[in-house]
Design an enzyme around this catalytic site. Sequence first.
Site, PDB file in Angstrom:
ATOM      1  N   ARG A  56       1.234  -1.228   0.128  1.00 22.40           N
ATOM      2  CA  ARG A  56      -0.645   0.093   0.266  1.00 22.40           C
ATOM      3  C   ARG A  56       1.073   1.271   0.025  1.00 22.40           C
ATOM      4  O   ARG A  56       0.411   2.542  -0.386  1.00 22.40           O
ATOM      5  CB  ARG A  56      -1.101   0.059   1.289  1.00 22.40           C
ATOM      6  N   CYS A  94      -3.670  -3.368  12.889  1.00 22.99           N
ATOM      7  CA  CYS A  94      -3.069  -3.939  11.972  1.00 22.99           C
ATOM      8  C   CYS A  94      -3.138  -5.601  13.081  1.00 22.99           C
ATOM      9  O   CYS A  94      -3.066  -7.232  12.677  1.00 22.99           O
ATOM     10  CB  CYS A  94      -1.737  -4.033  12.100  1.00 22.99           C
ATOM     11  N   SER A 117      -1.593  -7.771   9.617  1.00 23.48           N
ATOM     12  CA  SER A 117      -0.139  -7.040   8.954  1.00 23.48           C
ATOM     13  C   SER A 117       0.885  -6.730  10.055  1.00 23.48           C
ATOM     14  O   SER A 117       0.680  -5.746  11.069  1.00 23.48           O
ATOM     15  CB  SER A 117      -0.537  -6.547   8.440  1.00 23.48           C
ATOM     16  N   ASN A 176       4.172  -3.892  19.371  1.00 20.83           N
ATOM     17  CA  ASN A 176       2.813  -4.379  19.960  1.00 20.83           C
ATOM     18  C   ASN A 176       3.351  -6.510  20.508  1.00 20.83           C
ATOM     19  O   ASN A 176       2.339  -6.009  21.318  1.00 20.83           O
ATOM     20  CB  ASN A 176       2.730  -5.087  18.492  1.00 20.83           C
ATOM     21  N   HIS A 220       6.149  -9.281   7.732  1.00 22.94           N
ATOM     22  CA  HIS A 220       7.364  -8.349   6.462  1.00 22.94           C
ATOM     23  C   HIS A 220       8.160  -7.180   7.067  1.00 22.94           C
ATOM     24  O   HIS A 220       7.871  -7.050   8.462  1.00 22.94           O
ATOM     25  CB  HIS A 220       6.248  -7.610   5.549  1.00 22.94           C
TER      26      HIS A 220
END
Length: 264
Positions: A21, A146, A167, A177, A207
């Site tokens: 994106r 996410c 994600s 996180n 990623h």
Amino acid sequence: MKQYLDLMRHVREHGTFKSDRTGTGTYSVFGHQMRFDLAAGFPLVTTKKCHLKSIVHELLWFLKGSTNIAYLKEHGVSIWDEWADENGDLGPVYGYQWRSWPAPDGRHIDQIANLMAMLKKNPDSRRLIVSAWNPALIDEMALPPCHALFQFYVADGKLSCQLYQRSADIFLGVPFNIASYALLTLMVAQVAGLQPGEFIWTGGDCHLYANHLEQADLQLTREPLPLPSMKLNPEVKDLFDFRFEDFELVGYEAHPHIKAPVAV
């Protein structure tokens, strides 16, 4: 935090290049799990220095149900600035979904309050779940969640938590996180009268951004240091009463910070 470095190394060795994106490009793998025993230390990455202040204030902001960055700005936290509009609003993001999920009949569901009530009433429930992924409102959010869904589990007097992160920005986002949900698990455990068990992180699209590869390679040369511990104010008995001053990170030693650009 060897588990975290193992994930980073796995993506460097086996990741598939994909467009994304932001237009930056990523190297990505699909599906990965890491487990952290919370009795063995607080899982804050030590191979680069992490900004705990931002992690704590963001979590408290989520729990307030807020979707405006005013609270974060007031406390010197800028991690959401790039996505806010001119009024500081982000749309119906995490805090709104956690505390005020809109129902078709016009009610608003406080998922966190319901979770705490269910933990006390029926700790063996398989419905101890909070979701931030609301398909009806995705287009109104500045950034869709996410870290989309988490579930608690009680066994032998211990509380464990599993997060599903659809994600996962491995270099910048994932350390935040992991620490955030580990801290939430400690908070919920204290209030519910339980001991902390495991935090389990499950990632979907895991990623490394193409402009984070040098930083990742540098981090992979560093040896993990012993994990710190996190002390909570034992006087706090309600999840929504926690304040920044109620947390003390003890024994945190880390390698120097590694700067990297945020993909917006």
